[in-house]
Design an enzyme around this catalytic site. Structure first.
Site, PDB file in Angstrom:
ATOM      1  N   HIS A 249       8.579 -21.352  25.896  1.00  0.00           N
ATOM      2  CA  HIS A 249       7.662 -21.177  27.031  1.00  0.00           C
ATOM      3  C   HIS A 249       8.065 -22.054  28.218  1.00  0.00           C
ATOM      4  CE1 HIS A 249       4.478 -18.513  25.643  1.00  0.00           C
ATOM      5  NE2 HIS A 249       4.322 -19.190  24.515  1.00  0.00           N
TER       6      HIS A 249
ATOM      7  N   GLY B 166      -0.237 -23.345  18.656  1.00  0.00           N
ATOM      8  CA  GLY B 166       0.550 -24.014  19.674  1.00  0.00           C
ATOM      9  C   GLY B 166       0.168 -23.531  21.059  1.00  0.00           C
TER      10      GLY B 166
ATOM     11  N   GLN C  66       1.290 -21.857  29.866  1.00  0.00           N
ATOM     12  CA  GLN C  66       0.300 -20.864  29.426  1.00  0.00           C
ATOM     13  C   GLN C  66      -1.075 -21.097  30.056  1.00  0.00           C
ATOM     14  OE1 GLN C  66       1.429 -21.301  24.997  1.00  0.00           O
ATOM     15  NE2 GLN C  66       0.706 -19.190  25.185  1.00  0.00           N
TER      16      GLN C  66
ATOM     17  N   CYS D 232       1.401 -14.835  19.939  1.00  0.00           N
ATOM     18  CA  CYS D 232       1.314 -15.780  21.060  1.00  0.00           C
ATOM     19  C   CYS D 232      -0.023 -15.577  21.759  1.00  0.00           C
ATOM     20  CB  CYS D 232       2.467 -15.511  22.032  1.00  0.00           C
ATOM     21  SG  CYS D 232       2.450 -16.564  23.492  1.00  0.00           S
ATOM     22  N   LEU D 233      -0.681 -16.674  22.106  1.00  0.00           N
ATOM     23  CA  LEU D 233      -1.975 -16.579  22.791  1.00  0.00           C
ATOM     24  C   LEU D 233      -1.837 -15.862  24.140  1.00  0.00           C
ATOM     25  CD1 LEU D 233      -3.445 -20.114  22.012  1.00  0.00           C
ATOM     26  CD2 LEU D 233      -4.058 -17.939  20.934  1.00  0.00           C
TER      27      LEU D 233
ATOM     28  N   HIS E  10       9.099 -21.839  19.425  1.00  0.00           N
ATOM     29  CA  HIS E  10       8.321 -20.870  20.218  1.00  0.00           C
ATOM     30  C   HIS E  10       7.741 -21.554  21.459  1.00  0.00           C
ATOM     31  CE1 HIS E  10       5.194 -17.506  20.575  1.00  0.00           C
ATOM     32  NE2 HIS E  10       4.738 -18.442  21.374  1.00  0.00           N
ATOM     33  N   GLU E  11       7.115 -22.720  21.254  1.00  0.00           N
ATOM     34  CA  GLU E  11       6.482 -23.414  22.383  1.00  0.00           C
ATOM     35  C   GLU E  11       7.534 -23.906  23.374  1.00  0.00           C
ATOM     36  OE1 GLU E  11       3.453 -22.906  22.809  1.00  0.00           O
ATOM     37  OE2 GLU E  11       3.170 -22.176  20.775  1.00  0.00           O
TER      38      GLU E  11
HETATM   39 NI    NI Z   1       3.301 -18.497  22.872  1.00  0.00          NI
END
Ligand code: NI
Length: 160
Positions: free
Chosen positions: A135, A46, A51, A89-90, A131-132
């Site tokens: 953000h 995701g 991000q 998470c990226l 989660h997304e």
């Molecule tokens: Ni994330």
């Protein structure tokens, strides 16, 4: 196709509340394509627009066992149950932590023509959606975690 730079923890754009997407124009279509490319290249499941430094309510998700999801101005309508599992998470590279989240989620979102759509998820798909969506309100999973971030490498070493 373009890979965008993924912002990491500590950068201001990750703590901001994002603004709604107003329309899907050509620029927005390119952005969505780039978000998928960037997510796949980084081997993530995701990616949310903040991000990559874009403060709009837009996310892409692909948990591999289902169709890819585009979330545009998503809102949670319903949640059910509970699941606890490690999350990453990226934007927090090399780390994981255990997070408890609902096991099912139903969200209202919009398609590429800005028509309202309902998207549902269970298990990993629900976890990724929530989660997304966090953000978009400037929330990183560490703020919801049951423990401090753990080092992925350290853990691999301990298992040897
Ligand atoms: Ni994330």
């Amino acid at each position: 196709m373009a890979i965008r730079a993924i912002r990491t923890i500590g950068e201001e754009c990750l703590g901001k509340v994002c603004k709604p997407v107003k329309e899907i124009n050509e620029r927005m279509e390119i952005l969505i394509d780039d978000m998928f490319d960037t997510m796949y290249e980084a081997r993530g499941v995701g990616l949310a627009a903040p991000q990559i430094g874009i403060l709009r309510r837009l996310c892409v998700i692909d948990v591999m066992d289902d169709d890819p999801i585009i979330l545009i101005n998503p809102e949670v309508l319903e949640t059910r149950g509970e699941q606890t599992d490690d999350e990453g998470c990226l934007s927090v590279p090399g780390k994981v932590a255990s997070v408890t989240r609902p096991n099912y989620v139903k969200v209202k979102s919009y398609d590429m023509d800005m028509n309202e759509v309902i998207i549902e998820g269970e298990g990993l798909r629900a976890r990724a959606i929530l989660h997304e969506m966090d953000h978009l309100d400037g929330i990183l999973y560490g703020q919801r975690a049951n423990e401090p971030y753990r080092d992925l490498e350290e853990e691999a070493w301990e298992e040897e």
